[in-house]
Design a protein around this motif. Structure first.
Motif, PDB file in Angstrom:
ATOM      1  N   UNK A   1       0.982  -0.920  -0.057  1.00 12.19           N
ATOM      2  CA  UNK A   1      -0.297   0.021   0.121  1.00 12.19           C
ATOM      3  C   UNK A   1       1.346   1.917   0.150  1.00 12.19           C
ATOM      4  N   UNK A   2       1.713   1.805   0.933  1.00  6.91           N
ATOM      5  CA  UNK A   2       2.994   2.137   0.579  1.00  6.91           C
ATOM      6  C   UNK A   2       3.756   2.666  -0.376  1.00  6.91           C
ATOM      7  N   UNK A   3       3.728   1.816  -1.059  1.00  4.32           N
ATOM      8  CA  UNK A   3       4.406   1.731  -3.142  1.00  4.32           C
ATOM      9  C   UNK A   3       3.523   1.613  -3.908  1.00  4.32           C
ATOM     10  N   UNK A   4       2.118   1.560  -3.852  1.00  4.46           N
ATOM     11  CA  UNK A   4       1.063   1.919  -4.688  1.00  4.46           C
ATOM     12  C   UNK A   4       1.358   3.034  -5.923  1.00  4.46           C
ATOM     13  N   UNK A   5       1.301   2.007  -7.106  1.00  6.35           N
ATOM     14  CA  UNK A   5       1.431   3.256  -8.117  1.00  6.35           C
ATOM     15  C   UNK A   5       2.683   3.433  -8.323  1.00  6.35           C
ATOM     16  N   UNK A   6       4.132   3.210  -7.302  1.00 10.21           N
ATOM     17  CA  UNK A   6       5.205   3.722  -7.491  1.00 10.21           C
ATOM     18  C   UNK A   6       6.292   2.756  -8.238  1.00 10.21           C
ATOM     19  N   UNK A   7       6.642   3.388  -8.908  1.00 15.06           N
ATOM     20  CA  UNK A   7       7.691   2.492  -9.702  1.00 15.06           C
ATOM     21  C   UNK A   7       9.124   2.459  -8.809  1.00 15.06           C
ATOM     22  N   UNK A   8       9.853   1.313  -8.836  1.00 11.08           N
ATOM     23  CA  UNK A   8      10.712   1.010  -7.866  1.00 11.08           C
ATOM     24  C   UNK A   8      11.996   0.123  -8.562  1.00 11.08           C
ATOM     25  N   UNK A   9      12.888   0.712  -8.986  1.00 13.17           N
ATOM     26  CA  UNK A   9      13.809   1.234  -9.489  1.00 13.17           C
ATOM     27  C   UNK A   9      15.038  -0.314  -9.186  1.00 13.17           C
ATOM     28  N   UNK A  10      15.425  -1.776  -8.980  1.00  7.77           N
ATOM     29  CA  UNK A  10      16.080  -1.961  -7.880  1.00  7.77           C
ATOM     30  C   UNK A  10      17.863  -2.706  -9.395  1.00  7.77           C
ATOM     31  N   UNK A  11      18.611  -2.120  -8.200  1.00  5.55           N
ATOM     32  CA  UNK A  11      20.008  -2.228  -8.989  1.00  5.55           C
ATOM     33  C   UNK A  11      21.060  -3.643  -8.385  1.00  5.55           C
ATOM     34  N   UNK A  12      20.748  -4.057  -8.893  1.00  6.77           N
ATOM     35  CA  UNK A  12      21.640  -5.444  -8.514  1.00  6.77           C
ATOM     36  C   UNK A  12      22.968  -5.284  -8.637  1.00  6.77           C
ATOM     37  N   UNK A  13      24.243  -5.355  -8.374  1.00  3.28           N
ATOM     38  CA  UNK A  13      25.708  -4.371  -8.851  1.00  3.28           C
ATOM     39  C   UNK A  13      26.463  -6.544  -8.830  1.00  3.28           C
ATOM     40  N   UNK A  14      27.155  -6.812  -9.826  1.00  2.00           N
ATOM     41  CA  UNK A  14      27.596  -8.422  -8.950  1.00  2.00           C
ATOM     42  C   UNK A  14      29.010  -7.811  -8.665  1.00  2.00           C
ATOM     43  N   UNK A  15      29.647  -8.439  -7.931  1.00  2.00           N
ATOM     44  CA  UNK A  15      30.983  -8.846  -7.383  1.00  2.00           C
ATOM     45  C   UNK A  15      32.163  -9.424  -8.905  1.00  2.00           C
ATOM     46  N   UNK A  16      31.730 -10.067  -9.815  1.00  2.00           N
ATOM     47  CA  UNK A  16      32.343 -10.403 -10.612  1.00  2.00           C
ATOM     48  C   UNK A  16      31.155 -11.261 -12.036  1.00  2.00           C
ATOM     49  N   UNK A  17      31.522 -10.952 -13.397  1.00  2.00           N
ATOM     50  CA  UNK A  17      31.005 -11.083 -14.286  1.00  2.00           C
ATOM     51  C   UNK A  17      30.167 -12.880 -14.482  1.00  2.00           C
ATOM     52  N   UNK A  18      29.478 -12.667 -14.861  1.00  2.00           N
ATOM     53  CA  UNK A  18      28.773 -14.194 -14.741  1.00  2.00           C
ATOM     54  C   UNK A  18      28.228 -14.523 -15.599  1.00  2.00           C
ATOM     55  N   UNK A  19      27.961 -15.559 -15.482  1.00  2.00           N
ATOM     56  CA  UNK A  19      27.563 -16.563 -17.064  1.00  2.00           C
ATOM     57  C   UNK A  19      26.386 -16.712 -17.231  1.00  2.00           C
ATOM     58  N   UNK A  20      25.283 -16.212 -18.320  1.00  2.00           N
ATOM     59  CA  UNK A  20      24.302 -16.179 -18.285  1.00  2.00           C
ATOM     60  C   UNK A  20      23.718 -17.284 -17.568  1.00  2.00           C
ATOM     61  N   UNK A  21      23.695 -18.434 -17.565  1.00  2.00           N
ATOM     62  CA  UNK A  21      23.236 -19.839 -16.856  1.00  2.00           C
ATOM     63  C   UNK A  21      23.345 -19.689 -15.244  1.00  2.00           C
ATOM     64  N   UNK A  22      23.736 -19.227 -15.037  1.00  2.00           N
ATOM     65  CA  UNK A  22      24.066 -18.852 -13.592  1.00  2.00           C
ATOM     66  C   UNK A  22      23.212 -17.740 -12.913  1.00  2.00           C
TER      67      UNK A  22
END
Length: 198
Positions: free
Chosen positions: A166-187
């Motif tokens: 309810x506190x986020x209704x109609x809001x857009x949240x932009x999530x960013x996940x930074x990785x420690x190293x490049x990963x294979x897409x299969x992982x």
């Protein structure tokens, strides 16, 4: 992606991924020296990033719909929480994932419960450098220094996007996940990974 065009030809052109191009006219500049010339590089000044892949597509959004009385069926209308999403996997020049981005919009809240929303990534917490873009307002969860939910085994990277729909209704949240190293897409797996409500 594709779209219909009706130019002054005797036939429809509906494949815009192929077009005549004289490659000799393309500048061969590679500003970040990552092996991909600027013409094709979505990040021409960042050697760690080269291009994006989108889920479900570059043009639209996917929908996540929830019935929040599971394991009971409840009224089975799947409108207790409706979230629109679009995920971007940022890739490097070796076709490995270096960052995940997610755009989430809380489109509808039809529940009497106050629901939270999260997702579990299919890889170890050690591959996550940081998470940002979440909105914790009700104090129902504990978030660690990386931005992951505390209390999970090391092989469970759990992100809580919000703890009160309810506190986020109609809001857009932009999530960013930074990785420690490049990963294979299969992982990394396939978005939207393992989404859940609580």
């Amino acid at each position: 992606g594709w779209e219909y065009r009706f130019p002054k030809f005797n036939h429809k052109i509906n494949d815009l991924s192929t077009f005549p191009l004289d490659v000799n006219t393309i500048p061969q500049t590679d500003s970040d020296a990552d092996g991909i010339i600027d013409y094709y590089d979505e990040y021409p000044n960042d050697s760690e990033k080269a291009y994006n892949t989108y889920t479900p597509s570059h043009y639209g959004v996917g929908s996540l719909i929830f019935e929040d009385k599971w394991p009971l069926k409840g009224d089975y209308d799947f409108n207790d929480l409706v979230i629109y999403y679009n995920f971007i996997a940022v890739m490097n020049s070796q076709d490995k994932v270096v960052e995940l981005r997610g755009e989430f919009k809380v489109e509808h809240v039809g529940a009497s419960f106050s629901n939270g929303f999260g997702l579990e990534l299919p890889f170890n917490q050690g591959f996550v450098a940081s998470v940002s873009g979440y909105n914790i307002t009700a104090g129902l969860v504990n978030i660690n220094q990386k931005g992951l939910e505390e209390g999970h085994a090391a092989d469970k990277a759990v992100i809580i996007l919000f703890d009160d729909a309810n506190a986020n209704k109609y809001q857009t949240l932009n999530l960013v996940v930074e990785l420690t190293e490049p990963l294979e897409p299969s992982l990394v797996g396939v978005a939207p990974f393992n989404p859940f409500v609580f």
